[in-house]
Motif scaffolding. Structure first.
Motif, short mmCIF file in Angstrom:
data_model
loop_
_atom_site.label_atom_id
_atom_site.label_comp_id
_atom_site.label_asym_id
_atom_site.label_seq_id
_atom_site.Cartn_x
_atom_site.Cartn_y
_atom_site.Cartn_z
N HIS A 34 0.74 -1.10 0.23
CA HIS A 34 -0.03 0.14 0.00
C HIS A 34 0.65 1.32 0.13
CE1 HIS A 34 -2.45 -3.04 1.74
NE2 HIS A 34 -3.15 -1.99 1.03
N ASP A 36 0.95 4.25 2.00
CA ASP A 36 1.30 4.56 3.59
C ASP A 36 1.72 5.61 3.75
OD1 ASP A 36 2.35 3.22 3.37
OD2 ASP A 36 1.75 0.89 5.00
N GLN A 91 1.53 9.28 -0.04
CA GLN A 91 0.28 9.87 0.51
C GLN A 91 0.50 11.82 0.83
OE1 GLN A 91 0.19 8.64 4.53
NE2 GLN A 91 -0.98 7.01 3.85
N GLY A 114 -3.77 4.72 1.98
CA GLY A 114 -4.06 3.65 1.45
C GLY A 114 -4.37 2.33 -0.02
#
Length: 161
Positions: A34, A36, A91, A114
């Protein structure tokens, strides 16, 4: 913090020859599945080779635990680890990092917390098949060698030195 470990996957059969011409993209990740991580505090990057038909993990770079403390000294090592990549997905990414990445020809791409790496890779492949958007088309063009006849066209159009 400096690069702690780098895993480089190497293939030597005809099934992996496509990797040499594939686009390289990186994902800021803590679990290799992911996106993240914030770019500046990313513990690791998963680097994939991607073309219209194929995609595979080619490298993983681990930096360890980092704080989002505004200390830009850690950016140089991270950006150097992305050499050859056309984009990095994270992110979030700070303004200074954006400038440094773009100066090296790496497009920062912000995604939802995510986001699943395999889905992002599939989306990128679909964009390659359908016709790349502006940033991707520019990135692809930057990977191509300069046309040795590019000035001949200008001369034929009447351009002079």
């Amino acid at each position: 913090m400096t690069l702690q470990r780098r895993l480089q996957l190497v293939g030597n059969n005809s099934d992996t020859q496509w990797i040499d011409t594939a686009l390289k993209v990186a994902f800021a990740t803590g679990d290799m599945s992911h996106v993240d991580q914030h770019f500046g505090a990313a513990r690791s990057f998963a680097i994939y080779a991607v073309n219209q038909q194929h995609a595979c993990l080619v490298s993983a770079c681990e930096f360890g635990e980092l704080d989002m403390d505004g200390n830009e000294d850690k950016l140089a090592e991270k950006i150097a680890a992305l050499d050859g990549c056309i984009a990095v997905y994270s992110q979030a990414v700070g303004a200074s990092a954006i400038g440094q990445l773009k100066a090296r020809g790496i497009q920062p791409v912000k995604v939802s917390p995510g986001a699943v790496i395999s889905e992002l890779v599939e989306s990128l492949q679909e964009e390659l098949r359908q016709g790349p958007g502006s940033w991707l088309a520019k990135a692809i063009a930057s990977t191509l060698p300069a046309d040795p006849n590019r000035f001949d066209v200008m001369e034929n159009e009447g351009w002079e030195e």
